[in-house]
Design a protein around this motif. Structure first.
Motif, PDB file in Angstrom:
ATOM      1  N   VAL A   1       0.823  -1.215   0.000  1.00  0.00           N
ATOM      2  CA  VAL A   1       0.000   0.000   0.000  1.00  0.00           C
ATOM      3  C   VAL A   1       0.855   1.262   0.000  1.00  0.00           C
ATOM      4  N   ILE A   2       2.163   1.082   0.112  1.00  0.00           N
ATOM      5  CA  ILE A   2       3.021   2.280   0.116  1.00  0.00           C
ATOM      6  C   ILE A   2       4.341   1.978  -0.581  1.00  0.00           C
ATOM      7  N   HIS A   3       4.820   2.938  -1.345  1.00  0.00           N
ATOM      8  CA  HIS A   3       6.142   2.812  -1.952  1.00  0.00           C
ATOM      9  C   HIS A   3       7.022   3.915  -1.361  1.00  0.00           C
ATOM     10  N   ILE A   4       8.094   3.490  -0.685  1.00  0.00           N
ATOM     11  CA  ILE A   4       9.047   4.474  -0.140  1.00  0.00           C
ATOM     12  C   ILE A   4      10.127   4.652  -1.194  1.00  0.00           C
ATOM     13  N   THR A   5      10.219   5.851  -1.707  1.00  0.00           N
ATOM     14  CA  THR A   5      11.129   6.031  -2.833  1.00  0.00           C
ATOM     15  C   THR A   5      12.516   6.488  -2.376  1.00  0.00           C
ATOM     16  N   HIS A   6      13.495   6.275  -3.228  1.00  0.00           N
ATOM     17  CA  HIS A   6      14.920   6.529  -2.948  1.00  0.00           C
ATOM     18  C   HIS A   6      15.231   6.380  -1.465  1.00  0.00           C
ATOM     19  N   CYS A   7      15.046   5.136  -0.984  1.00  0.00           N
ATOM     20  CA  CYS A   7      15.099   4.865   0.450  1.00  0.00           C
ATOM     21  C   CYS A   7      16.470   5.169   1.058  1.00  0.00           C
TER      22      CYS A   7
ATOM     23  N   MET B   1      15.719  -1.086  -8.359  1.00  0.00           N
ATOM     24  CA  MET B   1      16.961  -0.355  -8.615  1.00  0.00           C
ATOM     25  C   MET B   1      16.688   1.023  -9.226  1.00  0.00           C
ATOM     26  N   THR B   2      17.158   2.062  -8.561  1.00  0.00           N
ATOM     27  CA  THR B   2      17.111   3.419  -9.124  1.00  0.00           C
ATOM     28  C   THR B   2      18.316   4.186  -8.607  1.00  0.00           C
ATOM     29  N   THR B   3      18.568   5.319  -9.237  1.00  0.00           N
ATOM     30  CA  THR B   3      19.509   6.275  -8.640  1.00  0.00           C
ATOM     31  C   THR B   3      18.732   7.526  -8.223  1.00  0.00           C
ATOM     32  N   ASP B   4      17.385   7.459  -8.354  1.00  0.00           N
ATOM     33  CA  ASP B   4      16.606   8.671  -8.188  1.00  0.00           C
ATOM     34  C   ASP B   4      17.171   9.721  -9.155  1.00  0.00           C
ATOM     35  N   HIS B   5      17.438   9.289 -10.383  1.00  0.00           N
ATOM     36  CA  HIS B   5      18.067  10.159 -11.382  1.00  0.00           C
ATOM     37  C   HIS B   5      17.479  11.566 -11.349  1.00  0.00           C
ATOM     38  N   PRO B   6      18.243  12.630 -11.327  1.00  0.00           N
ATOM     39  CA  PRO B   6      19.711  12.633 -11.223  1.00  0.00           C
ATOM     40  C   PRO B   6      20.219  12.846  -9.792  1.00  0.00           C
ATOM     41  N   ASN B   7      19.362  12.591  -8.792  1.00  0.00           N
ATOM     42  CA  ASN B   7      19.739  12.937  -7.417  1.00  0.00           C
ATOM     43  C   ASN B   7      20.893  12.123  -6.848  1.00  0.00           C
TER      44      ASN B   7
END
Lengths: 565, 483
Positions: free
Chosen positions: A263-269, A379-385
């Motif tokens: 029910v929740i997505h925590i992004t760029h954890c 997998m992400t880098t929170d591009h470009p962060n």
């Protein structure tokens, strides 16, 4: 057009295919049971890895903020440019590439679907204009709704259903895909230069807490039956000790879970897994977060991997970006959006020899390796962060090879190295797991039924990589893995070969997906009248000129959602 | 009579989108909600200066021709050129600019927009310092201090104050309109009293008038929304301000740096800065620090005088520093209705907001080298395409001279000075009246432009004309390759 991909090692986790040698048949842009072998164009993928096209759940590629970043940093582009060719447009990189280049670079790596995670509703047209100018890949965008005055007011009064109807209006009006929350409550406070410090810190002038906003929008998300969960950038992001906030944020919606459905997505954890009281006592909170996620099934998250390079940080989290400016002294852009949200941009250089940066690098990998179920950590880098998306091949190598991690560990800040958990982790992801964290899991979390797998009926978005898993071990030959993912042998988008040997063959439009949320009661006229009445009070743009019309989308791909309100 | 509502006004960077137009027999006959400039454009765009037929220069004379021929000739000129300049773009839609960039890339030219001669220095400074800003509604809802520096919105952006700043009604801040009306009434009353006294009491009138002054002392200290104007002359906007600082011409930089010192509680060892007594400045600095939300708008008075980009550097730094004490934002007052859009499209497609050079096959940006005025001054260009602009009447004389020497293509609805020098002149529809599109407001909010009436027969929008030229160029190139 018919296409047959022969003899590749296929990794299709949704359908449980783990490296089996098989053929994939394509007809009219879809994957089919079989094609006419004689007529079909054939691609020989023997000795190669075949996966669904990559999916990116969180990458800032378009919109006002991204473009301000481009304008702010000519120095970022001078060192990285692409010439016009017969088939492709020219452009520039590096951390904030121009739109054409963004599309090409994703396609070259075998990625075919990318989500832009932060669209200020008022400037949604801008985001869509840029997305339409981003070739090849399919895309969508999440409107920022966590600090929208309507949401704050309705949730404050406990009017969940009313709130849901307005959120539905907004998602459809902005051609958005999911509900995005960034530092809920904090951005409204930032309107007067303040912030909130915990999920129970009341928002000035509105008398509501971030906890109530997160829970409220989580309920709204369920009422509307949206394909993705709420997409949350937590409060206190980027501050030491914030892993507690991340845990609290996940805990606060625990009771809203039904069954195993997230029910929740925590992004760029990574950016909210910091332990310690200040930057000196800074350490990793990855273990605590991983333990929680391993014990619960209502959460998905993505990494937000840090890459040691010069990049441009940009988030809707205005107060966080201001802190980053005061920490770094680099140039700073702030852009608050009336009644809705804010944004900030600060160029940033992650250095190997910095204790904090090196620890951040370690945290994201620790998260990815300590969380046992790859479907939960993407997998992400929170591009470009955390770094530009072109670094994905390096992250894949780190995830697949302990040796690759050790090679980098050797070069980082010694204090960070001695505190890192990485040396104690032996886990190495297989191609099957890589296919989950880079495509299947992402598509599943997003609720994209036709993406991220190779079953019959799926979109024919396919990546083929020149790496032979029978002959080489990825954990030992990590450099070969990196090379393979950097330049896909083939990228197939909608049944068409768009990239061969890392070269773009075709400039074509990708689709923009958006949700057409249909309410179950015919209350749309009332809703529109209500919006019309209140528009003048809230915005400086007229009601008629606010919604994004379909002609702003190069290829419009509406997805109909039936809501429960 | 049909009334079209929520029309966006294609005049200035404020992009008011609440205009109501009454249409009769395909013509606009009435404008509601608009300012004088808006009315003038909507009612008077179909004037006698309008070009209705494409023209080509033959033997030194502009003669009428067909659209097809004009487009073919334009394509020939651009295809043959080694280093053409493509300039204008701020008075047309983003969609047209987008085609323009593709065209520039195709012919390997320089594409530049009018910000090179207006807010170019602002952009250069933003690239150095950054910019804390926001959308205009944020100011309407929250700002209790508004500063206009080197800009005169009362005349140049007439509805800016009413819609977005001092006189707008916000959630947390109320309109200062009433206070202003009271002030004006008081002023008028005072003048009446003074003249009455003058007439009645002939002796010692000056004493009485000074006695009346104190009611107006230090309005800067009062509560509520405040308006400060800083300018070299007492403009219309300055008349209505709570506080006016008259800066000596070309001394803005000193004044800005003085403010930067004052807001850090440093003391100035001089009596006057830029002709203004330091006590005055201390009051202003005090007001800046003690507001809840301040907004500084700056115009060409700051970008194009004295230290130019260094002025903006100082202004951006001042506002950035103010954020240590309170919330403060800064915004350039963009002139043309879509100059922001021209910058925006150029940035997302090429990475750079203006002065983009494609001669090497990829976007290059180096204002001073790749900016159009400098290219013209060095006499490097060998063809020019001007869209929706009149550079001959604005550029430095030498640059205009070289421009006129180039084979010159002009796409514009009017017979302006540049159009008179054209070798190919293609009339276009008015964007926002006869053609739809998108424009960006000065705060980067995209707003759709409407097509409310049909253009005259045979007249196409900029976007379509450019598309046809581009297609023609590609045809010519293909032929050349085949040969």
């Amino acid at each position: 057009m018919e296409l047959l991909i022969r003899n590749g090692f296929v990794y299709d986790p949704v359908n449980g295919v783990n490296g089996e040698k098989m053929d994939i048949a394509i007809k009219n842009g879809k994957i089919v049971e079989k094609v006419n072998e004689r007529r079909a164009k054939k691609i020989d993928a023997s000795g190669m890895v075949v996966m669904p096209g990559g999916v990116d759940i969180h990458s800032h590629i378009a919109g006002g903020k991204v473009n301000s970043g481009r304008l702010l940093r000519p120095e970022d582009h001078f060192k990285d440019f692409e010439r016009k060719t017969v088939t492709t447009r020219s452009g520039v990189g590096y951390s904030i590439p121009s739109t054409f280049t963004t599309g090409y670079r994703y396609a070259r790596m075998g990625w075919t679907t990318v989500m832009d995670p932060a669209m200020p509703p008022l400037e949604a047209k801008h985001t869509h204009e840029e997305l339409s100018d981003t070739p090849i890949i399919d895309k969508a965008s999440y409107p920022l709704l966590g600090d929208w005055w309507f949401v704050l007011e309705y949730l404050k009064n406990g009017q969940i259903e009313e709130c849901a109807r307005h959120v539905a209006w907004m998602i459809t009006a902005t051609k958005g895909y999911a509900i995005k929350l960034v530092n809920p409550g904090g951005l409204e406070a930032w309107g007067f230069g303040r912030n909130v410090n915990s999920i129970d810190d009341p928002v000035p002038n509105f008398g509501i807490t971030p906890r109530e906003i997160i829970r409220g929008l989580c309920k709204v998300n369920k009422l509307l039956n949206l394909p993705h969960t709420i997409h949350v950038h937590t409060n206190n992001l980027g501050k030491p000790g914030n892993y507690v906030t991340a845990l609290e944020t996940m805990e606060c919606v625990e009771d809203l879970a039904d069954g195993d459905k997230p029910v929740i997505h925590i992004t760029h954890c990574q950016f909210c897994a910091f332990k310690g009281d200040d930057w000196r006592t800074f350490e990793s909170g990855a273990e605590e977060i991983a333990n929680y996620v391993n014990a619960h099934s209502h959460v998905t998250m993505d990494m937000g991997q840090v890459i040691f390079t010069d990049t441009t940080t940009m988030t809707a989290d205005g107060p966080f970006q201001y802190i980053l400016y005061t920490l770094s002294g680099n140039k700073w852009v702030n852009h608050d959006v009336e009644t809705e949200t804010s944004a900030g941009i600060v160029p940033f250089h992650y250095r190997r020899k910095s204790f904090v940066h090196a620890t951040q690098w370690s945290i994201a990998l620790e998260l990815a390796l300590l969380i046992k179920d790859p479907w939960k950590i993407l997998m992400t880098t929170d591009h470009p962060n955390g770094g530009p998306f072109i670094a994905y091949p390096r992250i894949i190598a780190w995830l697949m090879s302990r040796k690759a991690r050790e090679a980098t560990l050797k070069k980082i800040n010694p204090k960070a190295r001695s505190r890192s958990l990485l040396p104690s982790i032996d886990r190495e992801l297989s191609f099957y797991e890589i296919a989950i964290v880079t495509r299947a899991g992402q598509a599943k979390a997003l609720g994209l039924k036709n993406k991220g797998h190779l079953g019959v009926g799926a979109d024919a978005d396919i990546a083929i990589y020149g790496f032979n898993p029978e002959e080489m071990e990825p954990s030992k030959k990590y450099k070969a893995v990196r090379r393979a993912f950097k330049r896909a042998a083939y990228t197939i988008k909608g049944g068409q070969v768009v990239v061969k040997d890392g070269e773009v063959l075709k400039h074509m439009d990708g689709a923009t997906m958006w949700l057409d949320v249909q309410l179950c009661e015919p209350c749309e006229i009332e809703l529109n009248e209500d919006m019309k009445r209140r528009f003048k009070e809230y915005w400086t743009v007229g009601y008629e000129n606010y919604p994004v019309t379909e002609d702003y989308l190069a290829v419009s791909h509406p997805i109909t959602v039936k809501a429960d309100v | 009579m049909p009334v079209v509502k929520a029309v966006t006004c294609p005049v200035c960077g404020s992009l008011c989108d609440d205009i109501e137009l009454t249409i009769e027999n395909g013509r606009i006959v009435k404008v509601k909600n608009g300012c004088a400039m808006c009315e003038a454009k909507f009612l008077g765009y179909c004037c006698e200066h309008r070009v209705l037929k494409p023209m080509i220069r033959k033997d030194g004379e502009l003669v009428k021709t067909s659209l097809k021929e004009a487009i073919r000739r334009a394509a020939e000129i651009l295809a043959e050129a080694n280093y053409p300049v493509l300039y204008g773009w701020s008075n047309t839609s983003c969609e047209a600019t987008s085609v323009g960039i593709e065209l520039a890339e195709e012919v390997g030219g320089v594409i530049d927009n009018t910000s090179v001669v207006c807010h170019g220095p602002s952009i250069l400074s933003i690239q150095d310092v950054g910019i804390p800003s926001c959308t205009l509604g944020q100011i309407r809802h929250r700002a209790d201090l508004i500063v206009y520096w080197g800009s005169n919105p009362w005349s140049a952006h007439p509805r800016h104050i009413e819609r977005y700043t001092s006189f707008s009604e916000g959630r947390f801040e109320k309109s200062a309109w009433r206070g202003y009306v009271t002030k004006i009434k008081a002023l008028v009353g005072r003048k009446k009293i003074q003249s009455a006294i003058k007439r009645l009491v002939l002796k010692k009138p000056s004493q009485i008038s000074t006695h009346l002054e104190p009611t107006f002392v230090s309005p800067i200290m009062r509560k509520g929304r405040k308006l400060i104007v800083i300018d070299v002359r007492r403009t219309k906007t300055a008349e209505m301000a709570d506080f006016f600082v008259q800066v000596e011409p070309n001394k803005d930089y000193e004044l800005l740096q003085a403010f930067r010192a004052l807001i850090r509680d440093q003391e100035l060892a001089v009596d006057k800065v830029a002709g203004v007594p330091v006590e005055y400045l201390e009051d202003v600095a005090d007001a800046m620090v003690s507001c809840d939300f301040g907004a500084l708008f700056f115009g060409l008075g700051l970008t194009m005088s004295g230290a130019k980009l260094r002025n903006i550097d100082a202004a951006l730094s001042l506002v950035r520093d103010l954020n240590m004490r309170t919330k403060f934002i800064i915004m350039p007052m963009r002139g043309h209705f879509n100059v922001t859009g021209a910058n925006t499209v150029s940035t997302w497609q090429t990475g750079y907001p203006y002065a983009v050079d494609f001669s090497l096959g990829y976007p290059r940006y180096n204002p001073g080298e790749t900016s159009v005025v400098d290219v013209l001054l060095r006499k490097e260009s060998d063809a020019a395409l001007i869209v929706a602009s009149d550079p001959v009447s604005n550029f430095p004389h030498k640059a205009a001279e070289h421009l006129a020497e180039n084979p010159l293509i002009v796409i514009d609805p009017h017979m302006n000075v540049t159009a008179q020098m054209a070798d190919v002149l293609i009339p276009s529809a008015f964007v926002g009246i006869e053609a739809a599109g998108t424009a960006y407001r000065m705060d980067h909010v995209p707003i759709p432009l409407k097509k409310v009436v049909n253009p005259p027969r045979g007249i196409l929008p900029d976007e379509e004309i450019l598309r046809r030229i581009l297609a023609e160029i590609r045809k010519i190139k293909k032929k050349q390759e085949a040969a």
